[in-house]
Design a protein around this motif. Structure first.
Motif, mmCIF file in Angstrom:
data_model
loop_
_atom_site.group_PDB
_atom_site.id
_atom_site.type_symbol
_atom_site.label_atom_id
_atom_site.label_comp_id
_atom_site.label_asym_id
_atom_site.label_seq_id
_atom_site.Cartn_x
_atom_site.Cartn_y
_atom_site.Cartn_z
ATOM 1 N N ARG A 170 0.860 -1.187 0.000
ATOM 2 C CA ARG A 170 0.000 0.000 0.000
ATOM 3 C C ARG A 170 0.896 1.237 0.000
ATOM 4 N NH1 ARG A 170 -3.952 -0.014 4.824
ATOM 5 N NH2 ARG A 170 -4.959 1.602 3.552
ATOM 6 N N CYS A 173 5.596 3.454 0.229
ATOM 7 C CA CYS A 173 6.280 2.446 1.035
ATOM 8 C C CYS A 173 7.695 2.900 1.396
ATOM 9 C CB CYS A 173 6.365 1.122 0.281
ATOM 10 S SG CYS A 173 4.766 0.406 -0.175
ATOM 11 N N GLY A 186 4.413 -0.377 3.993
ATOM 12 C CA GLY A 186 3.556 0.626 3.383
ATOM 13 C C GLY A 186 2.513 1.175 4.329
ATOM 14 N N ARG A 187 1.534 1.839 3.765
ATOM 15 C CA ARG A 187 0.472 2.476 4.545
ATOM 16 C C ARG A 187 -0.219 1.443 5.434
ATOM 17 N NH1 ARG A 187 -2.363 4.780 0.589
ATOM 18 N NH2 ARG A 187 -1.297 6.785 0.809
ATOM 19 N N GLY A 188 -0.489 1.847 6.682
ATOM 20 C CA GLY A 188 -1.115 0.936 7.629
ATOM 21 C C GLY A 188 -0.207 -0.187 8.078
ATOM 22 N N ASN A 213 -1.751 -5.883 7.101
ATOM 23 C CA ASN A 213 -1.671 -4.510 7.586
ATOM 24 C C ASN A 213 -2.683 -4.265 8.696
ATOM 25 O OD1 ASN A 213 -3.498 -4.626 5.021
ATOM 26 N ND2 ASN A 213 -4.239 -2.862 6.192
ATOM 27 N N ASP A 217 -4.871 3.983 7.805
ATOM 28 C CA ASP A 217 -4.407 4.574 6.556
ATOM 29 C C ASP A 217 -3.218 5.500 6.785
ATOM 30 O OD1 ASP A 217 -6.165 3.359 4.760
ATOM 31 O OD2 ASP A 217 -7.753 4.795 5.218
ATOM 32 N N ASP A 218 -2.565 5.371 7.929
ATOM 33 C CA ASP A 218 -1.416 6.218 8.235
ATOM 34 C C ASP A 218 -0.237 5.864 7.337
ATOM 35 O OD1 ASP A 218 -2.843 7.461 10.231
ATOM 36 O OD2 ASP A 218 -2.090 6.141 11.815
ATOM 37 N N ASP A 219 0.449 6.887 6.830
ATOM 38 C CA ASP A 219 1.650 6.682 6.026
ATOM 39 C C ASP A 219 2.851 6.437 6.931
ATOM 40 O OD1 ASP A 219 0.156 7.093 3.790
ATOM 41 O OD2 ASP A 219 0.854 9.140 3.429
#
Length: 228
Positions: A170, A173, A186-188, A213, A217-219
């Motif tokens: 996601r 990354c 990556g995200r999450g 994950n 939705d945190d980067d």
């Protein structure tokens, strides 16, 4: 190793032999900085610091003396986006020009203590996270999906290894290496594990596993694993 910050930046080292934490002295306060280990020493460079009079600087921690040394060089810029150690040198990528596609990157040579511009063909167009495993440099190309690239020293060109499934990664990354493996996070905190030992086969088959994950939705801003 744990970096903890209050009004000053304090480094603590954890020793496995004695199961204890030891203070390693005060480091120049920095945020958004890069950190690497080379020749048994910790390098902290670039970034932004509210109390720093010279943003073009770096600190070196020597565990033998339990002390930091401050250095300055105009080649270091505050806005560092990525760093790797390869072939006994530190490479840092400082971003891309807003007017051109030129990537500003420098390399540190420990024998001379000098920073100089990195080879243009190695950094040309590279705007994605990188990691070095056993002297081999990998980059995660995220311009269209996620594609792993490897730097061929002999031919001095980037070679595609393969694409990662969009169901597993996601973007955006980050990459982090531990031993012979590196992780695409990556995200999450979606994570794919890649075994670098399998990257050199004739078919360039990617052997990986994934970690589910989180419901987030945190980067991920940065990943780094250091040991001395």
């Amino acid at each position: 190793m744990l970096l903890a910050r209050s009004t000053v930046m304090m480094l603590h080292l954890y020793f496995l032999q004695s199961f204890s934490w030891v203070k390693a002295g005060i480091i120049s306060p920095r945020c958004y900085f890069a950190c690497e280990v080379l020749d048994g020493k910790i390098f902290s460079f670039g970034g932004l610091g509210s109390n720093s009079s010279d943003p073009h600087s770096w600190d070196i921690y020597d565990p033998c003396t339990n002390s930091w040394r401050f250095h300055s060089d105009p080649s270091i810029v505050p806005e560092i986006e990525d760093s790797v150690v390869m072939d006994g040198k530190i490479y840092i990528r400082c971003g891309t020009s807003a007017l051109t596609s030129h990537v500003y990157a420098v390399v540190y040579e420990p024998s001379s203590g000098i920073w100089q511009h990195a080879d243009a063909d190695m950094v040309a167009g590279r705007q994605d996270p990188a990691v070095a495993v056993d002297g081999t440099l990998y980059v995660l190309d995220q311009s269209s999906g996620t594609r792993l690239m490897i730097w061929q020293k002999e031919s001095r060109e980037w070679i595609p290894v393969g694409r990662l499934s969009s169901l597993l990664t996601r973007p955006p990354c980050q990459l982090v290496a531990i031993g012979k493996k590196f992780y695409v996070v990556g995200r999450g905190l979606s994570t794919v594990t890649f075994d670098a030992e399998n990257a050199g086969n004739m078919e360039w088959v990617m052997v990986s596993s994934s970690i589910p994950n989180l419901n987030s939705d945190d980067d991920v801003i940065s990943c780094k694993c250091l040991s001395i």
